[in-house]
Write a protein that holds these residues in place. Structure first.
Motif, PDB file in Angstrom:
ATOM      1  N   PHE A  37       0.245  -1.180  -0.199  1.00 24.38           N
ATOM      2  CA  PHE A  37      -0.154   0.018  -0.047  1.00 24.38           C
ATOM      3  C   PHE A  37       0.676   1.291  -0.065  1.00 24.38           C
ATOM      4  N   ALA A  38       1.580   1.202   1.017  1.00 22.61           N
ATOM      5  CA  ALA A  38       2.980   2.182   1.035  1.00 22.61           C
ATOM      6  C   ALA A  38       3.394   2.789  -0.587  1.00 22.61           C
ATOM      7  N   THR A  39       3.942   1.539  -0.802  1.00 20.32           N
ATOM      8  CA  THR A  39       5.043   1.490  -2.471  1.00 20.32           C
ATOM      9  C   THR A  39       3.431   1.777  -3.622  1.00 20.32           C
ATOM     10  N   PHE A  40       2.337   2.416  -3.396  1.00 23.90           N
ATOM     11  CA  PHE A  40       1.713   2.693  -4.318  1.00 23.90           C
ATOM     12  C   PHE A  40       1.275   4.071  -4.251  1.00 23.90           C
ATOM     13  N   LEU A  41       1.429   4.225  -2.671  1.00 17.43           N
ATOM     14  CA  LEU A  41       1.046   5.424  -2.717  1.00 17.43           C
ATOM     15  C   LEU A  41       1.843   6.466  -2.641  1.00 17.43           C
ATOM     16  N   PHE A  42       3.300   5.778  -2.572  1.00 17.34           N
ATOM     17  CA  PHE A  42       4.637   6.587  -2.857  1.00 17.34           C
ATOM     18  C   PHE A  42       4.316   6.736  -4.496  1.00 17.34           C
ATOM     19  N   LEU A  43       4.578   6.269  -5.047  1.00 15.90           N
ATOM     20  CA  LEU A  43       4.658   5.619  -6.901  1.00 15.90           C
ATOM     21  C   LEU A  43       3.389   6.848  -6.979  1.00 15.90           C
ATOM     22  N   VAL A  44       1.626   6.806  -7.012  1.00 16.20           N
ATOM     23  CA  VAL A  44       1.162   7.127  -6.980  1.00 16.20           C
ATOM     24  C   VAL A  44       1.320   8.834  -6.785  1.00 16.20           C
ATOM     25  N   SER A  45       1.489   9.366  -6.402  1.00 12.76           N
ATOM     26  CA  SER A  45       2.510  10.609  -5.918  1.00 12.76           C
ATOM     27  C   SER A  45       3.704  10.918  -6.391  1.00 12.76           C
ATOM     28  N   VAL A  46       4.673   9.806  -6.445  1.00 11.35           N
ATOM     29  CA  VAL A  46       5.208  10.560  -8.107  1.00 11.35           C
ATOM     30  C   VAL A  46       4.542  11.094  -9.075  1.00 11.35           C
ATOM     31  N   PHE A  47       3.780  10.282  -9.619  1.00 13.43           N
ATOM     32  CA  PHE A  47       2.811  10.764 -11.036  1.00 13.43           C
ATOM     33  C   PHE A  47       2.606  12.450 -10.765  1.00 13.43           C
ATOM     34  N   TYR A  48       1.069  12.308  -9.679  1.00 16.08           N
ATOM     35  CA  TYR A  48       1.243  13.218 -10.100  1.00 16.08           C
ATOM     36  C   TYR A  48       2.232  14.103  -9.238  1.00 16.08           C
ATOM     37  N   HIS A  49       3.204  14.018  -8.968  1.00 18.07           N
ATOM     38  CA  HIS A  49       4.254  15.276  -8.269  1.00 18.07           C
ATOM     39  C   HIS A  49       4.485  15.671  -9.743  1.00 18.07           C
ATOM     40  N   ALA A  50       5.295  14.486 -10.647  1.00 16.04           N
ATOM     41  CA  ALA A  50       6.106  14.630 -11.700  1.00 16.04           C
ATOM     42  C   ALA A  50       5.059  15.288 -12.411  1.00 16.04           C
ATOM     43  N   TRP A  51       3.695  15.023 -13.094  1.00 17.11           N
ATOM     44  CA  TRP A  51       3.217  16.136 -13.379  1.00 17.11           C
ATOM     45  C   TRP A  51       3.051  17.468 -13.251  1.00 17.11           C
ATOM     46  N   ILE A  52       2.403  17.400 -11.964  1.00 25.07           N
ATOM     47  CA  ILE A  52       3.036  19.225 -11.942  1.00 25.07           C
ATOM     48  C   ILE A  52       4.274  19.863 -12.103  1.00 25.07           C
ATOM     49  N   GLY A  53       5.284  19.354 -11.774  1.00 27.09           N
ATOM     50  CA  GLY A  53       6.500  19.614 -12.043  1.00 27.09           C
ATOM     51  C   GLY A  53       6.366  19.466 -13.357  1.00 27.09           C
ATOM     52  N   ILE A  54       6.560  18.923 -15.018  1.00 23.94           N
ATOM     53  CA  ILE A  54       6.745  18.715 -15.828  1.00 23.94           C
ATOM     54  C   ILE A  54       5.997  19.202 -16.644  1.00 23.94           C
ATOM     55  N   ARG A  55       4.512  20.006 -16.255  1.00 22.07           N
ATOM     56  CA  ARG A  55       3.986  20.850 -16.815  1.00 22.07           C
ATOM     57  C   ARG A  55       4.489  22.147 -16.836  1.00 22.07           C
ATOM     58  N   ASP A  56       4.609  22.255 -15.558  1.00 23.30           N
ATOM     59  CA  ASP A  56       5.274  23.386 -14.865  1.00 23.30           C
ATOM     60  C   ASP A  56       6.668  23.866 -16.346  1.00 23.30           C
ATOM     61  N   ILE A  57       7.543  22.941 -16.432  1.00 23.47           N
ATOM     62  CA  ILE A  57       8.518  23.403 -17.940  1.00 23.47           C
ATOM     63  C   ILE A  57       8.539  22.892 -18.363  1.00 23.47           C
ATOM     64  N   TRP A  58       7.183  22.849 -19.412  1.00 23.30           N
ATOM     65  CA  TRP A  58       6.606  23.094 -21.222  1.00 23.30           C
ATOM     66  C   TRP A  58       6.161  24.212 -20.819  1.00 23.30           C
ATOM     67  N   MET A  59       5.518  24.862 -19.614  1.00 20.35           N
ATOM     68  CA  MET A  59       4.673  26.408 -19.537  1.00 20.35           C
ATOM     69  C   MET A  59       6.058  26.920 -19.455  1.00 20.35           C
ATOM     70  N   ASP A  60       7.012  26.627 -18.830  1.00 20.06           N
ATOM     71  CA  ASP A  60       8.295  27.609 -18.789  1.00 20.06           C
ATOM     72  C   ASP A  60       9.144  28.322 -20.200  1.00 20.06           C
ATOM     73  N   TYR A  61       9.242  26.891 -20.683  1.00 18.36           N
ATOM     74  CA  TYR A  61       9.977  26.290 -22.211  1.00 18.36           C
ATOM     75  C   TYR A  61       9.557  26.333 -23.683  1.00 18.36           C
ATOM     76  N   VAL A  62       8.734  26.016 -23.014  1.00 16.82           N
ATOM     77  CA  VAL A  62       7.246  25.779 -24.520  1.00 16.82           C
ATOM     78  C   VAL A  62       6.480  26.530 -25.028  1.00 16.82           C
ATOM     79  N   LYS A  63       6.624  27.665 -25.918  1.00 12.70           N
ATOM     80  CA  LYS A  63       6.115  28.843 -26.190  1.00 12.70           C
ATOM     81  C   LYS A  63       4.283  28.629 -27.272  1.00 12.70           C
ATOM     82  N   PRO A  64       5.074  27.681 -28.345  1.00 12.25           N
ATOM     83  CA  PRO A  64       3.703  27.326 -29.306  1.00 12.25           C
ATOM     84  C   PRO A  64       3.127  26.946 -28.885  1.00 12.25           C
ATOM     85  N   ASP A  65       1.324  26.519 -28.470  1.00 13.82           N
ATOM     86  CA  ASP A  65       0.500  26.216 -28.093  1.00 13.82           C
ATOM     87  C   ASP A  65      -0.111  24.792 -28.628  1.00 13.82           C
TER      88      ASP A  65
END
Lengths: 115, 130
Positions: free
Chosen positions: A59-87
């Motif tokens: 259970f803890a490992t699954f909770l950790f991995l889901v946290s990783v994926f959600y955290h990665a979504w926000i972080g990677i989305r921020d990277i795209w928003m910062d550097y990729v300008k064409p909509d």
């Protein structure tokens, strides 16, 4: 025509909070993982598998991995928003990121509940 | 009024060779680079977890992959990225709580992040990889 101007507070507050909540979950699991792996170690298959066969660890490992994926979504989305300008390209990259992360979540579930 | 605020042009300096980042700035950009790298390596890590848990044969196969010198270097880099992201992340959580926001404290805490994350990388790398 409505002229809406996007200024004001609270845009992204939810993401800001989720980024930190998932970070706390991952930090706690990291400590747990280091203690458990420090004690067991990936030396024998049976001992290693027994660690993740345990209900709490699974259970803890699954909770950790889901946290990783959600955290990665926000972080990677921020990277795209910062550097990729064409909509169009930015949208494509965001969709691709979200898609692989949802896929990883399914994969993670399959890995853990097959044990 | 609000429209003017949106359209206001702000000066930008993105001439990278002329920007000299202080240590907290270097920590910050490594936080981002390490996050991106960990994201890109997720399929490899999930494959490693899957193989290590599926069967004795796949466990042995995963161990053989990890034992390869090239994989060891990648994994050592990965461990450092993880530990840096972990330590820098804890620093950011403390900054969010207004702990250590003064210049001197922020510089000191970024030094601590580098020292602790590199030390943890060497300890874990020595234990797991060699």
């Amino acid at each position: 025509m409505v002229n809406r101007i996007l200024v004001g507070a609270h845009y992204g507050l939810k993401d800001w909070i989720i980024q930190r909540a998932t970070a706390v979950v991952m930090a706690l699991y990291t400590l747990l993982f280091l203690v458990v792996v420090g004690a067991v170690g990936p030396d024998s298959f049976e001992a290693w598998r027994a660690v993740f066969a345990h209900g709490f660890m699974k259970f803890a490992t699954f909770l950790f991995l889901v946290s990783v994926f959600y955290h990665a979504w926000i972080g990677i989305r921020d990277i795209w928003m910062d550097y990729v300008k064409p909509d169009g390209l930015r949208l494509l990259l965001m969709i691709a990121t979200a898609t692989v992360l949802v896929g990883y979540a399914g994969w993670a579930f399959q890995i853990l509940w097959r044990i | 009024m609000a429209e003017m605020a949106v359209k206001k042009r702000r000066p930008k300096n993105l001439d990278l060779p002329t920007i000299r980042l202080p240590l907290p700035g270097i920590l910050s950009i490594i936080h981002r680079i390490s996050g991106a790298a960990l994201f890109l390596l997720l399929p490899f890590l999930l494959w490693l977890l899957q193989s290590s848990l599926a069967s004795p044969e796949s466990f042995a196969a995963a161990r053989a992959v990890v034992a390869h010198p090239l994989a060891k270097i990648v994994l050592l880099g990965l461990i450092w990225f993880y530990m840096h992201h972990f330590c820098a992340g804890i620093r950011y959580l403390l900054l969010d709580l207004h702990k250590g926001v003064e210049l001197e404290a922020a510089r000191l805490s970024s030094k601590i992040v580098f020292a602790v994350s590199i030390a943890l990388t060497l300890i874990i790398g020595a234990k797991v990889l060699w």
